[in-house]
Design a protein around this motif. Structure first.
Motif, PDB file in Angstrom:
ATOM      1  N   ARG A 195       0.015  -6.251  -9.590  1.00  0.00           N
ATOM      2  CA  ARG A 195      -0.132  -4.853 -10.393  1.00  0.00           C
ATOM      3  C   ARG A 195       0.999  -4.644 -11.393  1.00  0.00           C
ATOM      4  NH1 ARG A 195       0.838  -1.010  -5.555  1.00  0.00           N
ATOM      5  NH2 ARG A 195       1.573   0.395  -7.114  1.00  0.00           N
ATOM      6  N   ASP A 254       0.783  -1.337  -0.192  1.00  0.00           N
ATOM      7  CA  ASP A 254      -0.009   0.055  -0.007  1.00  0.00           C
ATOM      8  C   ASP A 254       0.973   1.389  -0.095  1.00  0.00           C
ATOM      9  OD1 ASP A 254       1.109  -0.509   2.658  1.00  0.00           O
ATOM     10  OD2 ASP A 254      -0.817   0.229   3.543  1.00  0.00           O
ATOM     11  N   ASP A 255       2.144   1.212   0.035  1.00  0.00           N
ATOM     12  CA  ASP A 255       3.118   2.442  -0.107  1.00  0.00           C
ATOM     13  C   ASP A 255       2.692   3.238  -1.223  1.00  0.00           C
ATOM     14  OD1 ASP A 255       4.999   4.058  -0.116  1.00  0.00           O
ATOM     15  OD2 ASP A 255       6.721   2.626  -0.043  1.00  0.00           O
ATOM     16  N   ASP A 256       2.403   4.542  -0.951  1.00  0.00           N
ATOM     17  CA  ASP A 256       2.108   5.525  -2.213  1.00  0.00           C
ATOM     18  C   ASP A 256       3.062   6.391  -2.597  1.00  0.00           C
ATOM     19  OD1 ASP A 256       2.478   7.058   0.079  1.00  0.00           O
ATOM     20  OD2 ASP A 256       0.467   7.726   0.115  1.00  0.00           O
ATOM     21  N   GLU A 307       4.756   3.638  -8.072  1.00  0.00           N
ATOM     22  CA  GLU A 307       4.028   3.535  -9.147  1.00  0.00           C
ATOM     23  C   GLU A 307       4.702   3.424 -10.531  1.00  0.00           C
ATOM     24  OE1 GLU A 307       0.626   3.158  -8.759  1.00  0.00           O
ATOM     25  OE2 GLU A 307       0.804   3.284  -6.557  1.00  0.00           O
TER      26      GLU A 307
END
Length: 242
Positions: free
Chosen positions: A91, A50-52, A57
């Protein structure tokens, strides 16, 4: 067609040159590969899927684009990114690979590992490894906020750096008997791993038979990979532009 193996990129916001070099690798040598194996410590630190952070990304998008173009993509946990999970793998279009795993490369079975489990003389690290791979301990850590996890990760990194500076060089390398034991248990004569940051091809004997251990280097001033094709296994390095 070839397969490529890499390890110990230690991707981090503070090292944009390594991130660029990795993306160039995906678009260059590895573009037409059958498969790419990333054998741990892909990231300098991993606090949860869940690291943003923007880097996460960015890397996930590049890997998804890469895997959708054809090559199979495999990720293995390292000692820095042991919390990497199925959500991130999905992902990226990747498969999480257990440590250790036996895969066919260059027409023969090859034992793949991150390498930290072989460093049994480093008793302090082995005790931490046992704790860190405990699912209950991981759940407690992942239940904390992102900011708390970032602070804990920084504390662990600082403690590791301090302890490693006091350890003898051979303590942090693999234990030769563990290498032989692992090859024998998996009925292989070839092992590939990273972790130690000591790239080399080591010749050894297992049950009286010739065997080999190939060690991937960490990415810094040089990038390192192993190319596996019909010609065998080749340890390759190239300069990384700052």
């Amino acid at each position: 067609m070839a397969s490529y193996l890499i390890s110990d990129l230690h991707l981090d916001e503070s090292r944009p040159d390594i991130t660029r070099a990795f993306f160039d690798f995906l678009k260059g040598p590895a573009a037409d590969a059958d498969a790419l194996y990333i054998l741990g410590d892909f990231f300098e630190v991993w606090i949860g899927d869940d690291d943003d952070a923007p880097l996460i990304e960015q890397v996930a998008l590049q890997l998804r684009t890469y895997s959708e173009s054809g090559p199979a993509l495999f990720l293995m946990h390292g000692n820095r990114d042991f919390l990497l999970g199925e959500d991130f793998a999905q992902r990226c279009g990747a498969t999480l690979l257990p440590d250790p795993s036996v895969v066919e490369l260059a027409g023969k079975p090859v034992l793949l590992m991150h390498g930290d489990s072989l460093c049994t003389r480093d008793q302090e690290y082995m005790a931490f490894r046992q704790q860190a791979r405990n699912p209950a301990w991981q759940q407690v850590l992942l239940s904390k906020s992102l900011e708390e996890r970032r602070q804990i990760a920084e504390q662990i990194r600082a403690a590791s750096k301090s302890m490693n500076s006091l350890k003898a060089e051979d303590i942090m390398d693999v234990t030769p008997e563990e290498v032989v034991k692992a090859l024998a248990e998996h009925n292989c004569d070839t092992m590939i791993h990273g972790h130690t940051h000591r790239p080399h091809r080591h010749q050894l004997s297992v049950s009286g038979q010739a065997a080999e251990r190939l060690v991937l280097g960490d990415w810094g001033k040089l990038g390192w990979s192993i190319k596996a094709d019909e010609n065998g296994l080749e340890l390759i390095h190239w300069p990384i532009t700052p």
